[in-house]
Motif scaffolding. Sequence first.
Motif, mmCIF file in Angstrom:
data_model
loop_
_atom_site.group_PDB
_atom_site.id
_atom_site.type_symbol
_atom_site.label_atom_id
_atom_site.label_comp_id
_atom_site.label_asym_id
_atom_site.label_seq_id
_atom_site.Cartn_x
_atom_site.Cartn_y
_atom_site.Cartn_z
ATOM 1 N N VAL A 26 0.874 -1.097 -0.571
ATOM 2 C CA VAL A 26 -0.061 0.095 0.161
ATOM 3 C C VAL A 26 1.332 1.308 0.056
ATOM 4 O O VAL A 26 1.747 1.589 0.759
ATOM 5 N N SER A 27 0.825 2.072 -0.779
ATOM 6 C CA SER A 27 0.961 3.292 -1.076
ATOM 7 C C SER A 27 0.453 4.595 -0.885
ATOM 8 O O SER A 27 -0.327 4.552 -2.027
ATOM 9 N N ASN A 28 0.492 5.517 0.229
ATOM 10 C CA ASN A 28 0.527 6.880 -0.099
ATOM 11 C C ASN A 28 0.542 8.097 -0.282
ATOM 12 O O ASN A 28 1.616 7.807 0.246
ATOM 13 N N THR A 37 2.383 16.817 3.231
ATOM 14 C CA THR A 37 3.444 17.259 2.188
ATOM 15 C C THR A 37 2.908 15.981 0.854
ATOM 16 O O THR A 37 2.479 14.460 2.048
ATOM 17 N N THR A 38 2.699 16.296 -0.400
ATOM 18 C CA THR A 38 2.976 15.513 -0.547
ATOM 19 C C THR A 38 4.152 14.944 -1.016
ATOM 20 O O THR A 38 5.058 15.129 -1.113
ATOM 21 N N LEU A 39 3.908 12.579 -0.917
ATOM 22 C CA LEU A 39 4.790 12.743 -0.997
ATOM 23 C C LEU A 39 4.923 11.323 -2.232
ATOM 24 O O LEU A 39 3.875 10.767 -2.908
ATOM 25 N N HIS A 43 5.092 5.343 -4.275
ATOM 26 C CA HIS A 43 4.434 4.702 -5.355
ATOM 27 C C HIS A 43 5.609 3.840 -6.232
ATOM 28 O O HIS A 43 5.513 2.803 -6.547
ATOM 29 N N LYS A 44 6.491 4.858 -6.057
ATOM 30 C CA LYS A 44 8.108 3.595 -6.840
ATOM 31 C C LYS A 44 8.254 3.179 -5.996
ATOM 32 O O LYS A 44 8.911 2.172 -6.437
ATOM 33 N N PHE A 94 3.354 -0.437 3.830
ATOM 34 C CA PHE A 94 2.932 0.682 3.960
ATOM 35 C C PHE A 94 3.808 1.487 3.788
ATOM 36 O O PHE A 94 3.949 1.593 4.432
ATOM 37 N N SER A 95 3.897 2.843 2.842
ATOM 38 C CA SER A 95 4.307 3.274 2.566
ATOM 39 C C SER A 95 3.429 4.451 2.368
ATOM 40 O O SER A 95 2.989 4.990 1.787
#
Length: 193
Positions: A26-28, A37-39, A43-44, A94-95
């Motif tokens: 899972v990546s958000n 903050t957008t990370l 996803h990478k 999870f990231s």
Amino acid sequence: QLLTKSIYDKMDIRVDGNRVGVALLVSNDYASLGSVTTLSFTHKDANSLEQMFKRFSYAVYRKRNVSISEFRTCYKQLAEFKYPSSCKRLLIYFSGHGNDGTLLMQDGKRVKVEDVVAWFKPNNAKNADLADMAKMFFFDACRGCQEDRRYIDKGPEQTNEIKFLDRVPIEGNFLVAYASTRYYKAFGGPDGS
């Protein structure tokens, strides 16, 4: 033989006898949330892990930008799934953002790490087969708000001089794993633990 159930079909999790494990990745990125903050890396990182675990014969389930209800649905379904005997490993990755034992979901709500892990304890799960599976949890998320402004970079190969530069945080890039959950003993048998 392919094992599946209609309730799990929406997750597209299919575990055949050739799979040694199942990985939920899972990546958000929080791009739509606005309040944090957008990370850009999440996803990478998860995509790289997806390719690796597929090479290791895992059935991989990949989710991006999940809400708290989606995340809970995913891990609860994994905890209740009936796995073939060849499947001995379960991994949840999870990231995203986190803080003090919680993970931030894409909808801005938090889930406690201990609540996720609790679903996979054989006494809590509806699936007693989980007792024989190795359960691994990797949470690539902050655990607090303190910033370590000390950075270290070893100098050129020919010296042992340590310089403090803006490179690798001293308190970063750690993986700490335990054989049991907090307060419990770890046991092994003649065939290993």
